[in-house]
Design an enzyme around this catalytic site. Structure first.
Site, mmCIF file in Angstrom:
data_model
loop_
_atom_site.group_PDB
_atom_site.id
_atom_site.type_symbol
_atom_site.label_atom_id
_atom_site.label_comp_id
_atom_site.label_asym_id
_atom_site.label_seq_id
_atom_site.Cartn_x
_atom_site.Cartn_y
_atom_site.Cartn_z
ATOM 1 N N CYS A 23 0.759 -1.244 -0.196
ATOM 2 C CA CYS A 23 -0.068 0.095 0.013
ATOM 3 C C CYS A 23 0.922 1.165 0.031
ATOM 4 C CB CYS A 23 -0.920 -0.066 1.163
ATOM 5 S SG CYS A 23 0.071 0.259 2.662
ATOM 6 N N CYS A 26 3.673 1.777 2.571
ATOM 7 C CA CYS A 26 5.021 1.311 2.449
ATOM 8 C C CYS A 26 5.757 2.015 1.504
ATOM 9 C CB CYS A 26 4.789 -0.282 1.625
ATOM 10 S SG CYS A 26 3.510 -1.247 2.342
ATOM 11 N N ASP A 452 7.101 28.483 -31.584
ATOM 12 C CA ASP A 452 8.294 28.971 -32.399
ATOM 13 C C ASP A 452 7.540 28.871 -33.841
ATOM 14 O OD1 ASP A 452 11.014 28.703 -33.485
ATOM 15 O OD2 ASP A 452 10.475 26.833 -34.202
ATOM 16 N N ASP A 655 10.607 23.005 -32.173
ATOM 17 C CA ASP A 655 11.060 21.603 -32.974
ATOM 18 C C ASP A 655 12.264 21.161 -32.215
ATOM 19 O OD1 ASP A 655 12.963 23.387 -33.579
ATOM 20 O OD2 ASP A 655 12.537 23.515 -35.959
ATOM 21 N N ASP A 659 15.879 25.375 -29.975
ATOM 22 C CA ASP A 659 15.014 25.969 -28.684
ATOM 23 C C ASP A 659 15.007 25.644 -27.277
ATOM 24 O OD1 ASP A 659 13.621 27.172 -31.128
ATOM 25 O OD2 ASP A 659 12.304 25.377 -31.215
HETATM 26 P P1 ADP Z 1 13.242 31.035 -36.171
HETATM 27 O O1 ADP Z 1 13.106 31.374 -34.699
HETATM 28 O O2 ADP Z 1 12.465 31.065 -37.253
HETATM 29 O O3 ADP Z 1 13.608 29.365 -35.940
HETATM 30 P P2 ADP Z 1 16.356 31.218 -36.268
HETATM 31 O O4 ADP Z 1 16.613 31.842 -34.906
HETATM 32 O O5 ADP Z 1 16.777 29.670 -36.533
HETATM 33 O O6 ADP Z 1 14.734 31.348 -36.912
HETATM 34 O O7 ADP Z 1 17.018 32.154 -37.325
HETATM 35 C C1 ADP Z 1 16.650 33.368 -37.474
HETATM 36 C C2 ADP Z 1 17.111 33.896 -38.682
HETATM 37 O O8 ADP Z 1 18.502 33.839 -39.087
HETATM 38 C C3 ADP Z 1 16.482 33.632 -39.947
HETATM 39 O O9 ADP Z 1 15.519 34.162 -40.250
HETATM 40 C C4 ADP Z 1 17.607 33.494 -40.879
HETATM 41 O O10 ADP Z 1 17.617 34.748 -41.489
HETATM 42 C C5 ADP Z 1 18.637 33.770 -40.393
HETATM 43 N N1 ADP Z 1 19.494 32.347 -40.465
HETATM 44 C C6 ADP Z 1 19.513 31.303 -39.568
HETATM 45 N N2 ADP Z 1 20.057 30.060 -39.877
HETATM 46 C C7 ADP Z 1 20.284 30.487 -41.475
HETATM 47 C C8 ADP Z 1 21.038 29.685 -42.498
HETATM 48 N N3 ADP Z 1 21.336 28.478 -42.339
HETATM 49 N N4 ADP Z 1 21.115 30.201 -43.513
HETATM 50 C C9 ADP Z 1 20.578 31.366 -43.877
HETATM 51 N N5 ADP Z 1 19.968 32.258 -42.667
HETATM 52 C C10 ADP Z 1 20.020 31.635 -41.857
HETATM 53 MG MG MG Z 2 13.783 27.216 -35.147
#
Ligand code: ADP
Ligand code: MG
Length: 766
Positions: A23, A26, A452, A655, A659
């Site tokens: 129970c 315990c 996001d 995702d 994040d």
């Molecule tokens: P989110 O919050 O939409 O996931 P991120 O924080 O990953 O966006 O990226 C913010 C911005 O940085 C994007 O909108 C883009 O302008 C730029 N960025 C990020 N990674 C890349 C990449 N690999 N190539 C080109 N631009 C990028």
């Molecule tokens: Mg993102």
């Protein structure tokens, strides 16, 4: 390695199967003792499957010492890894069978006892040879023998119950042991008197039928309870069983059937239509639609072609696939999920702590109440404040026994773990992995969801819709340079650009060689091509790296952004080369999900690293009023903190890739739809399919689970609190009758069963 990590490495987690738990008292006892032991960091014991999860510091305590402590408390632990699952299941089945057999014997014997004692009092026919009027001694001794036999079958209650009582930590078994022993010993004394005096009237003072019926009802209750406990863990077994045992290995043009345990990484397996996929891997040949319902809860099959990931336990519908293994069988996604859900089922919701604390003090309190109330009645009767219609000693015995039996707090202890177990199992079935009881409880309290943007609200299937060039540079050249960098990137923007270029130029070879690639999270990427420094990313990146200023073209870009298009800018050394305009597709359900959240008074926020105009435009089309844009991944968690400072209870859904800090900061972190390890680790809840509607289902499920727990606690608590005063003589004051101890036993058994049944109702959640 920093200190924190070293710290972590010393901590070991172990699952123990603990026998002898009957129970909640315990459970509370083991948890309290262990949590006060040096070196034990965390302990949680689950009453629904008798498994304890102990986290301890290897440096300061050995596992043997933990075992000793548990044994000293009167239980027997085994390492769960040492148990063979199949063996365990057989053992459980055998135990159940034995229990069933015992209950049957007990029911038959106690029915005979019941029939004889009641029959003789109410004048129902009883054969002469055993009729007290003709054969008093045989009658009495038959009852005595049958009852003794029943108590022997139920000897576990006495060995465990008295042992715990003498260890000064009485539990539920102690209540049953004391109660039935009291009835039995008193009956022995009456039996002795009958033997001496042959007085027929004395048979009314025999309490054998109370002792047997109490045992019978409680055994039936226990049996039903264990039966449904078995049903619950079946959900997880089903999940793990879904893996196939054999796979078709392709080796030197031969197909060999081998056990999945023997498959190594990079092995190639063949999967025919209709077969279950045996491994996690990547498709290297063929195409097919695959049913991933077992992992994602999503019943619509997913199309798979070359380079797509497939997962063990999903079903190959119609094509032939050749798959290269990427994980060993024990590390497959489905194994991880099964493990995760199993662990989650053992964690406690904060609400359970209340029940635990109550149970810990309940049993000693009940014993005291039983002694006090019977003493009080004794005094009341003795000094003529109340008159009773029977022998005073029998009167207080009835009260003593009934109080002990009716107050067993076992339904109270079952209330939360049972529901969490069924609920998390159901969640897994729907593609919702809830990692802890705490996450579950918090989820139903949230008032704010932060989304996001990319991949959560949108499909993260970006398309290039335009390439804008500067100084007569060819747009193909821009795409080529950009793709050469993005080849190394995991970001959805990167994937889109690389994929687009590959489609256009057909082969990889036309791309440039890059050196010193660096992803600047939240800004973009940089690398060198033939000693030239190339930058690709948002405005901030270029502003910082090449002091770049858009000037006259700015209007064009701003207009495009205001339409919701993401723009990335490309520069070589200090020269602006051009820009790529990308459009993302919103998920079909995003808008409805926001609306539904609104309907249940949950505010939606969009949080993104993307440009403000882009974010606002997308938010508008979805009906989201609150936009937080142009935030670095590292700063996202601060924005969540800000919301929490306004006393909001925040769920963050993303995702899980960049994040993680935000997911961790939120009251509940929810990762969506990626079959990745990061997602499983960083979030409190993982939604296994990309469909945002699962979020609504998850919130509804958490509400249903919490409601179910509250119902259980309410009934268990009301039942115990009302039961005690009635058993303590309250009924006598009202009606002139005492509560029959047998009725106490019956209701007490029923209350546990009803808690279990109520929890099982969650299986029908849709
Ligand atoms: P989110 O919050 O939409 O996931 P991120 O924080 O990953 O966006 O990226 C913010 C911005 O940085 C994007 O909108 C883009 O302008 C730029 N960025 C990020 N990674 C890349 C990449 N690999 N190539 C080109 N631009 C990028
Ligand atoms: Mg993102």
């Amino acid at each position: 390695m920093n200190n924190l990590e070293q710290e972590k490495n010393k901590i070991k987690k172990i699952n123990l199967k603990i026998d002898g738990i009957s129970c909640q008292a315990c459970v509370a006892k083991i948890e309290r003792k262990l949590s006060r032991t040096d070196g034990v960091k965390n302990v949680s014991v689950n009453i629904s499957n008798n498994i304890g999860l102990v986290e301890y510091d290897e440096k300061s305590i050995k596992i043997d010492e933990i075992f000793k402590i548990i044994e000293k408390l009167g239980f027997s632990p085994t390492k769960k890894e040492d148990l063979d699952l199949n063996n365990e299941k057989n053992k459980v089945d055998e135990n159940l069978k034995k229990q069933l057999k015992n209950s049957k014997v007990v029911i038959i014997l106690s029915s005979i006892v019941m029939y004889l004692s009641m029959g003789s009092m109410m004048g129902i026919y009883i054969p002469n040879f055993i009729n007290p009027r003709q054969n008093l001694i045989i009658f009495t001794f038959t009852l005595f023998f049958l009852t003794t036999f029943v108590m022997l079958i139920a000897k576990r209650f006495y060995t465990v119950g008295f042992k715990q009582l003498f260890l000064k930590t009485p539990n539920m078994d102690s209540l049953i042991a004391i109660g039935t022993s009291a009835a039995y010993i008193y009956s022995l004394y009456i039996t002795y008197k009958i033997f001496l005096t042959h007085n027929l009237d004395l048979i009314h003072s025999l309490y054998y039928e109370s002792a047997t019926m109490i045992i019978a009802f409680i055994m039936i209750g226990k049996y039903l309870e264990n039966l449904s406990k078995g049903k619950v863990s079946e959900a997880i077994k089903k999940l793990a069983d879904f893996q196939v045992k054999k796979a078709n290995l392709i080796k030197e043009n031969e197909i060999l059937e081998i056990n999945i345990e023997d498959i190594k990484i990079n092995d190639i397996v063949l999967i025919k239509p209709g077969e279950k996929i045996p491994v996690d891997g990547i498709v290297i040949e063929g195409a097919s639609s695959v049913d991933e319902a077992m992992l994602s809860g999503e019943s619509i099959p997913v199309e798979k072609k070359k380079d797509d990931k497939v997962f063990s336990a999903s079903i190959n519908k119609n094509g032939i696939l050749k798959v290269k293994t990427t994980a060993l069988c024990k590390d497959s996604m489905i194994s991880k999920i099964a493990k995760l859900v199993e662990d989650a089922q053992m964690t406690k919701a904060p609400i359970a702590k209340l029940a635990d604390r109550i149970s810990l003090y309940f049993v000693p309190a009940v014993i005291s109440i039983a002694i006090l109330s019977s003493s009080l009645w004794y005094l009341l009767v003795k000094y003529n404040f109340v008159s009773v219609n029977k022998n005073i000693f029998e009167f207080i015995l009835t009260i003593f026994v009934s109080v002990l039996i009716i107050a067993c707090p076992c339904s109270l202890g079952l209330a939360t773990p049972m529901t969490i177990m069924v609920g998390t199992g159901k969640g897994a079935e729907l593609g919702i992995l809830i990692k802890s009881g705490e996450a579950l409880e918090t989820l139903q309290e949230i008032d704010t969801v932060v989304f996001d943007k990319t991949g959560t609200l949108t499909q993260a299937k970006l398309e290039i819709i335009d390439i804008i060039t500067n100084n007569n540079i060819k747009s193909n050249e821009i795409l080529k340079v950009a793709a050469s960098l993005e080849k190394n990137s995991e970001h959805p923007i990167g994937l889109a650009i690389y994929k687009n270029a590959k489609a256009k130029f057909k082969t990889d070879e036309t791309l440039y060689e890059t050196q010193n690639f660096k992803a600047i999270s939240g800004f973009g990427v940089e690398a060198e091509i033939n000693k030239d420094k190339i930058f690709l990313g948002n405005r901030k990146l270029l502003e910082e790296k090449i002091k770049f200023n858009l000037q006259e073209k700015n209007k064009i870009f701003e207009d495009l952004e205001a339409k919701g298009n993401t723009i990335v800018f490309l520069a070589k050394n200090s020269n602006f080369m051009g820009a790529i305009v990308l459009a993302d597709v919103l998920k079909n359900e995003s808008k409805t999900v926001i609306k539904k959240l609104n309907e249940i008074n949950i505010d939606s926020y969009m949080l993104t690293g993307d440009n403000k105009r882009v974010a606002t435009s997308i938010a508008n089309s979805l009906g989201i009023k609150n936009v937080i844009s142009e935030v670095n991944p590292e700063d996202k968690y601060k924005k969540i903190q800000d919301l929490q400072k306004e006393n909001k209870k925040v769920a963050m859904i993303g995702d899980g890739i960049n994040d993680s800090p935000a997911l961790a900061q939120a009251n509940v972190g929810i990762a969506i739809g990626t079959g990745t390890d990061i997602a499983l680790e960083s979030a409190d809840i993982v939604l296994m399919n990309k469909n945002l509607e699962t979020l609504i289902t998850a919130i509804r499920l958490s509400k249903a689970i919490m409601l179910n727990i509250k119902q259980n606690l309410f009934w268990a608590f009301i039942y115990n609190t009302c039961g005690i005063p009635i058993a303590a003589g309250g009924l006598y004051l009202l009606t002139g009758h005492l509560l029959n101890p047998m009725i106490a036993a019956l209701t007490m058994g029923l209350s546990s069963v009803s808690v279990v049944m109520n929890a099982l109702r969650l299986k029908n959640f849709k």
